[in-house]
Design an enzyme around this catalytic site. Structure first.
Site, PDB file in Angstrom:
ATOM      1  N   CYS A  92       0.816  -1.225   0.000  1.00 42.68           N
ATOM      2  CA  CYS A  92       0.000   0.000   0.000  1.00 42.68           C
ATOM      3  C   CYS A  92       0.843   1.266   0.000  1.00 42.68           C
ATOM      4  O   CYS A  92       0.311   2.363  -0.178  1.00 42.68           O
ATOM      5  CB  CYS A  92      -0.951  -0.011   1.187  1.00 42.68           C
ATOM      6  SG  CYS A  92      -2.090  -1.383   1.085  1.00 42.68           S
ATOM      7  N   HIS A 384      -9.335   3.322  -1.257  1.00 44.00           N
ATOM      8  CA  HIS A 384      -7.920   2.983  -1.193  1.00 44.00           C
ATOM      9  C   HIS A 384      -7.515   2.085  -2.353  1.00 44.00           C
ATOM     10  O   HIS A 384      -7.432   0.864  -2.213  1.00 44.00           O
ATOM     11  CB  HIS A 384      -7.661   2.306   0.170  1.00 44.00           C
ATOM     12  CG  HIS A 384      -6.280   1.770   0.323  1.00 44.00           C
ATOM     13  ND1 HIS A 384      -5.154   2.426  -0.120  1.00 44.00           N
ATOM     14  CD2 HIS A 384      -5.823   0.612   0.893  1.00 44.00           C
ATOM     15  CE1 HIS A 384      -4.091   1.706   0.155  1.00 44.00           C
ATOM     16  NE2 HIS A 384      -4.465   0.602   0.761  1.00 44.00           N
ATOM     17  N   CYS A 414       0.647   2.453   6.221  1.00 42.94           N
ATOM     18  CA  CYS A 414       1.023   1.095   6.644  1.00 42.94           C
ATOM     19  C   CYS A 414       0.931   0.197   5.419  1.00 42.94           C
ATOM     20  O   CYS A 414       0.159   0.483   4.501  1.00 42.94           O
ATOM     21  CB  CYS A 414       0.086   0.592   7.737  1.00 42.94           C
ATOM     22  SG  CYS A 414      -1.638   0.542   7.203  1.00 42.94           S
TER      23      CYS A 414
HETATM   24  C1  LIG Z   1     -14.545  -4.637   4.523  1.00 36.94           C
HETATM   25  C2  LIG Z   1     -14.961  -5.286   3.221  1.00 36.94           C
HETATM   26  C3  LIG Z   1     -14.883  -6.828   3.340  1.00 36.94           C
HETATM   27  C4  LIG Z   1     -16.404  -4.858   2.922  1.00 36.94           C
HETATM   28  O1  LIG Z   1     -16.748  -5.272   1.666  1.00 36.94           O
HETATM   29  P1  LIG Z   1     -18.258  -5.201   1.157  1.00 36.94           P
HETATM   30  O2  LIG Z   1     -19.088  -6.134   1.968  1.00 36.94           O
HETATM   31  O3  LIG Z   1     -18.220  -5.372  -0.323  1.00 36.94           O
HETATM   32  O4  LIG Z   1     -18.642  -3.721   1.522  1.00 36.94           O
HETATM   33  P2  LIG Z   1     -19.924  -2.899   1.138  1.00 36.94           P
HETATM   34  O5  LIG Z   1     -19.498  -1.574   0.673  1.00 36.94           O
HETATM   35  O6  LIG Z   1     -20.832  -3.691   0.235  1.00 36.94           O
HETATM   36  O7  LIG Z   1     -20.632  -2.703   2.532  1.00 36.94           O
HETATM   37  C5  LIG Z   1     -21.326  -3.750   3.200  1.00 36.94           C
HETATM   38  C6  LIG Z   1     -22.592  -3.169   3.789  1.00 36.94           C
HETATM   39  O8  LIG Z   1     -22.234  -2.166   4.740  1.00 36.94           O
HETATM   40  C7  LIG Z   1     -22.888  -0.954   4.408  1.00 36.94           C
HETATM   41  N1  LIG Z   1     -21.972   0.155   4.758  1.00 36.94           N
HETATM   42  C8  LIG Z   1     -20.664   0.238   4.446  1.00 36.94           C
HETATM   43  N2  LIG Z   1     -20.173   1.383   4.923  1.00 36.94           N
HETATM   44  C9  LIG Z   1     -21.173   2.031   5.539  1.00 36.94           C
HETATM   45  C10 LIG Z   1     -21.267   3.270   6.201  1.00 36.94           C
HETATM   46  N3  LIG Z   1     -20.214   4.072   6.364  1.00 36.94           N
HETATM   47  N4  LIG Z   1     -22.468   3.626   6.718  1.00 36.94           N
HETATM   48  C11 LIG Z   1     -23.531   2.823   6.586  1.00 36.94           C
HETATM   49  N5  LIG Z   1     -23.510   1.647   5.940  1.00 36.94           N
HETATM   50  C12 LIG Z   1     -22.336   1.248   5.426  1.00 36.94           C
HETATM   51  C13 LIG Z   1     -23.163  -1.035   2.933  1.00 36.94           C
HETATM   52  O9  LIG Z   1     -24.250  -0.222   2.546  1.00 36.94           O
HETATM   53  C14 LIG Z   1     -23.488  -2.478   2.748  1.00 36.94           C
HETATM   54  O10 LIG Z   1     -24.811  -2.683   3.148  1.00 36.94           O
HETATM   55  P3  LIG Z   1     -25.773  -3.673   2.321  1.00 36.94           P
HETATM   56  O11 LIG Z   1     -25.140  -5.027   2.487  1.00 36.94           O
HETATM   57  O12 LIG Z   1     -27.081  -3.508   3.012  1.00 36.94           O
HETATM   58  O13 LIG Z   1     -25.736  -3.183   0.918  1.00 36.94           O
HETATM   59  C15 LIG Z   1     -14.022  -4.856   2.040  1.00 36.94           C
HETATM   60  O14 LIG Z   1     -14.211  -3.502   1.789  1.00 36.94           O
HETATM   61  C16 LIG Z   1     -12.580  -5.114   2.385  1.00 36.94           C
HETATM   62  O15 LIG Z   1     -12.090  -6.243   2.220  1.00 36.94           O
HETATM   63  N6  LIG Z   1     -11.859  -4.095   2.884  1.00 36.94           N
HETATM   64  C17 LIG Z   1     -10.500  -4.228   3.357  1.00 36.94           C
HETATM   65  C18 LIG Z   1      -9.570  -4.103   2.234  1.00 36.94           C
HETATM   66  C19 LIG Z   1      -8.171  -4.286   2.712  1.00 36.94           C
HETATM   67  O16 LIG Z   1      -7.807  -5.215   3.431  1.00 36.94           O
HETATM   68  N7  LIG Z   1      -7.332  -3.394   2.282  1.00 36.94           N
HETATM   69  C20 LIG Z   1      -5.967  -3.418   2.602  1.00 36.94           C
HETATM   70  C21 LIG Z   1      -5.741  -2.537   3.743  1.00 36.94           C
HETATM   71  S1  LIG Z   1      -4.305  -1.588   3.501  1.00 36.94           S
END
Ligand SMILES: CC(C)(COP(=O)(O)OP(=O)(O)OC[C@H]1O[C@@H](n2cnc3c(N)ncnc32)[C@H](O)[C@@H]1OP(=O)(O)O)[C@@H](O)C(=O)NCCC(=O)NCCS
Length: 428
Positions: A92, A384, A414
């Site tokens: 990253c 990101h 990080c």
């Molecule tokens: C966390 C993670 C698994 C979520 O993926 P996802 O399930 O596709 O995320 P979504 O955007 O569809 O959100 C899931 C739900 O939460 C809700 N949601 C997400 N953020 C929200 C917020 N800020 N407020 C309200 N609701 C929220 C979405 O509306 C969705 O709801 P739904 O299922 O009713 O549609 C994914 O983003 C991920 O793997 N992130 C980490 C990435 C990572 O490791 N990066 C490296 C780090 S350096």
């Protein structure tokens, strides 16, 4: 890199809007996005493309068709084909690495003008065949007759056709970033409420920054295929309407604990780039830099420990190299992989025990107020695209220093493998 040597100037920075993977840029890959942003940056800057000495570009999940994405960016943007270009990967922190590698070249006098940045498309990650199926394809390609080619496939079983999708997991620990961060949250006592509060701040600030026009000169528009019918103007993951209550309702996503889709950065597509040059060159061209690189550092810890605490080690190293204290820094941008990671980094920076035991320092590195960092929101809200985040943040810090008159800025990221990056910037 002190004020008295040939400082490295950041003249301009630009990024595409960052969008949720598989949405507006689903037909663009990392190379397409990189080409778009670099071409627009050069065009906006007005510099003679022939004066560019080098391009350094980062990506985390490279396409097998563009192993050296940096060079492909040069060749695909109409830039002079004589510009040498190399690609870097530091997870990253890839565009941080691109920026500091280019800075080193300028500092040594090997380049006067460079472009650095990074790009990521999580919509178009290369999906691999299983080992067995790849072997079969290779065997078939070596057969001369049609019968021989077909014969190579007789041992293929349905399970061999299951695609091998790259995971965001550490090869050493086998844990995903999210699982590792869950462990950190637990060990550091970072509550769900503190994480959600921080995530809310990220969204509200990013939304406000857009409304106030603070991103206008940092973000370009993208007219994306296949329809080319609408320009993407804004980051599409910012939730202006989110609330603590809504965040509190979300279920944990990484096996157990407190990390949710709301307090994590999401899977994102986007690209960024900065135009860098020696201070002397900027003066000669009559350009007004938005900031200068004063120092930087990378550090790493054992990934089996607290995976995302790299910044707690890199920041003090960079501060020492800059001859500054944390208290001297007026603008702080910490990449938000997860709210729990930022809050854990802050906790260790403020800990005397950590300073004594891990840094061999008498006093804590310094206190950082979570409310004072990431003034225009962070990766939780903005998104990101791994390889692009560092250059986004460097640009954001420079603009914030210009806006506020603060002299010093800090960027930290990080990265996978237990790594951390820190860059100290100065305004004048
Ligand atoms: C966390 C993670 C698994 C979520 O993926 P996802 O399930 O596709 O995320 P979504 O955007 O569809 O959100 C899931 C739900 O939460 C809700 N949601 C997400 N953020 C929200 C917020 N800020 N407020 C309200 N609701 C929220 C979405 O509306 C969705 O709801 P739904 O299922 O009713 O549609 C994914 O983003 C991920 O793997 N992130 C980490 C990435 C990572 O490791 N990066 C490296 C780090 S350096």
């Amino acid at each position: 890199m002190s004020k008295h040597s040939n400082r490295v100037a950041i003249v301009q920075g630009l990024r595409t809007p960052f969008v949720k993977a598989a949405t507006a840029y689903r037909s663009l890959d990392a190379l397409d996005l990189g080409r778009l942003v670099v071409a627009e940056l050069v065009q906006r800057s007005g510099i003679d493309p022939r004066s560019i000495d080098q391009l350094v570009y980062g990506t985390v999940i490279p396409s097998p068709k563009a192993a050296n994405i940096a060079r492909e960016v040069v060749l695909g943007t109409g830039l002079p084909r004589t510009i040498p270009a190399h690609s870097v990967s530091q997870a990253c922190a890839s565009s941080n690495q691109a920026i500091t590698s280019a800075a080193d070249q300028i500092w040594r006098g090997y380049a006067e003008i460079a472009i650095a940045g990074g790009s990521e498309s999580l919509s178009t990650v290369p999906i691999l065949f299983s080992r067995e199926f790849s072997d079969t394809l290779v065997k078939a390609s070596k057969q001369k007759s049609l019968g021989g080619k077909l014969g190579a496939f007789t041992r293929v079983r349905p399970k061999h056709l299951v695609p091998d999708v790259p995971a965001i997991a550490e090869s050493a620990t086998g844990l995903t970033m999210g699982q590792s961060c869950e462990i950190m949250a637990k060990q550091n006592g970072i509550t769900r409420e503190a994480q959600d509060r921080f995530a809310l701040q990220s969204h509200l600030r990013a939304a406000r920054a857009w409304k106030e026009g603070r991103f206008d000169n940092q973000v370009m528009r993208v007219v994306a295929p296949p329809m080319y019918d609408e320009a993407v103007k804004y980051d599409n993951m910012i939730r202006e309407d989110t609330t603590l209550e809504k965040l509190a309702e979300l279920r944990p996503v990484f096996s157990y604990g407190t990390i949710t889709a709301g307090n994590s950065s999401g899977l994102t597509d986007g690209a960024s780039a900065v135009l860098m040059m020696s201070e002397k060159k900027a003066n000669d061209l009559g350009l007004d830099p938005i900031g200068f690189i004063r120092a930087y550092a990378y550090a790493a810890l054992d990934p089996f420990e607290q995976l995302l605490q790299g910044p707690a080690f890199a920041i003090p190293k960079a501060l020492d190299r800059a001859h500054l204290k944390l208290a001297d820094i007026g603008v702080v941008e910490m990449h938000e992989a997860f709210a729990a990671q930022v809050l854990s980094n802050i906790q260790w920076l403020g800990s005397k025990t950590f300073a004594n035991e891990r840094l061999d320092r008498a006093d804590a590195v310094g206190e950082l107020d979570p409310e004072k960092i990431n003034p225009t929101g962070g990766s939780i809200a903005i998104g990101h695209p791994f390889g692009a985040t560092g250059a986004r943040i460097v640009t954001a810090v420079c603009h914030e220093m210009q806006r506020t008159g603060e002299q010093y800025g800090l960027v930290s990221v990080c990265a996978a493998g237990g790594q951390g990056s820190a860059i100290i910037l100065e305004r004048e």
